[in-house]
Design a protein around this motif. Structure first.
Motif, PDB file in Angstrom:
ATOM      1  N   ILE A  99      11.779  26.525 -10.879  1.00  0.00           N
ATOM      2  CA  ILE A  99      12.341  27.879 -10.918  1.00  0.00           C
ATOM      3  C   ILE A  99      12.343  28.566  -9.555  1.00  0.00           C
ATOM      4  N   GLY A 100      11.866  27.862  -8.530  1.00  0.00           N
ATOM      5  CA  GLY A 100      11.905  28.423  -7.179  1.00  0.00           C
ATOM      6  C   GLY A 100      10.873  29.510  -6.920  1.00  0.00           C
ATOM      7  N   SER A 101       9.678  29.359  -7.477  1.00  0.00           N
ATOM      8  CA  SER A 101       8.604  30.326  -7.237  1.00  0.00           C
ATOM      9  C   SER A 101       8.183  30.307  -5.771  1.00  0.00           C
ATOM     10  N   PRO A 102       7.548  31.379  -5.306  1.00  0.00           N
ATOM     11  CA  PRO A 102       7.036  31.392  -3.934  1.00  0.00           C
ATOM     12  C   PRO A 102       6.088  30.209  -3.709  1.00  0.00           C
ATOM     13  N   LEU A 103       6.213  29.555  -2.563  1.00  0.00           N
ATOM     14  CA  LEU A 103       5.502  28.307  -2.300  1.00  0.00           C
ATOM     15  C   LEU A 103       3.984  28.474  -2.278  1.00  0.00           C
ATOM     16  N   PHE A 104       3.476  29.302  -1.384  1.00  0.00           N
ATOM     17  CA  PHE A 104       2.034  29.339  -1.152  1.00  0.00           C
ATOM     18  C   PHE A 104       1.240  30.085  -2.217  1.00  0.00           C
ATOM     19  N   THR A 105       1.856  31.027  -2.916  1.00  0.00           N
ATOM     20  CA  THR A 105       1.117  31.800  -3.906  1.00  0.00           C
ATOM     21  C   THR A 105       1.238  31.241  -5.316  1.00  0.00           C
ATOM     22  N   HIS A 106       2.392  30.741  -5.688  1.00  0.00           N
ATOM     23  CA  HIS A 106       2.605  30.283  -7.055  1.00  0.00           C
ATOM     24  C   HIS A 106       2.684  28.761  -7.153  1.00  0.00           C
ATOM     25  N   THR A 107       3.593  28.168  -6.402  1.00  0.00           N
ATOM     26  CA  THR A 107       3.844  26.738  -6.520  1.00  0.00           C
ATOM     27  C   THR A 107       2.615  25.917  -6.161  1.00  0.00           C
ATOM     28  N   LEU A 108       1.974  26.237  -5.060  1.00  0.00           N
ATOM     29  CA  LEU A 108       0.830  25.441  -4.610  1.00  0.00           C
ATOM     30  C   LEU A 108      -0.497  25.858  -5.235  1.00  0.00           C
ATOM     31  N   PHE A 109      -0.506  26.861  -6.106  1.00  0.00           N
ATOM     32  CA  PHE A 109      -1.753  27.275  -6.737  1.00  0.00           C
ATOM     33  C   PHE A 109      -2.381  26.128  -7.528  1.00  0.00           C
ATOM     34  N   GLY A 110      -1.552  25.349  -8.204  1.00  0.00           N
ATOM     35  CA  GLY A 110      -2.057  24.185  -8.934  1.00  0.00           C
ATOM     36  C   GLY A 110      -2.699  23.170  -8.006  1.00  0.00           C
ATOM     37  N   LEU A 111      -2.142  23.016  -6.809  1.00  0.00           N
ATOM     38  CA  LEU A 111      -2.742  22.113  -5.816  1.00  0.00           C
ATOM     39  C   LEU A 111      -4.097  22.645  -5.372  1.00  0.00           C
TER      40      LEU A 111
END
Length: 136
Positions: A99-111
């Motif tokens: 869905i194109g979420s912000p990289l560092f705050t949303h997408t990479l939170f799982g990482l």
């Protein structure tokens, strides 16, 4: 075969591992619990992510989260729990990428959470350190 000196970890490192694991456990149990209710914010977020506002799906994900977290929190099953949580968090990352979420705050939170899962487990579990010894 690694020696005990190669897999030994200091007491402060073991405590750090327990704290890291504890933070992950508390966060994921809370995350699973709010999906069981499910709060409006949960179903609205699921709808924005393209999964629909299904309370049944939210509850199912809540149960999966709690079961995987409980497996992670019990020492004999902690590695299995970490593996299952890694898959779960990978799905969350994939959903945010889609869905194109912000990289560092949303997408990479799982990482970030996955690194805490495995880092905490590595510091507190001698079996995992024997399996993957880091050499100096």
């Amino acid at each position: 075969m690694p020696t005990n000196a190669e897999t030994a970890v200091s007491n402060p490192a073991r405590i750090t591992g327990r704290i890291m694991s504890g933070l992950v456990i508390v966060f994921l149990l809370f995350d699973g619990a709010i999906k069981l209710v499910p709060w409006t914010v949960v179903t609205e977020t699921m709808d924005r992510m393209g999964y629909g506002a299904s309370e049944q799906l939210a509850r199912s994900l809540g149960i999966i989260t709690i079961v995987c977290t409980l497996l992670y929190s019990v020492p004999p099953t902690s590695i299995l729990g970490a593996i299952l949580l890694t898959g779960y968090l990978g799905g969350a990352i994939a959903s945010h990428v889609r869905i194109g979420s912000p990289l560092f705050t949303h997408t990479l939170f799982g990482l970030y959470l996955g690194l805490m899962v495995w880092g905490g487990l590595y510091l507190r579990d001698a079996n995992l350190r024997r399996l993957f010894p880091f050499r100096r």
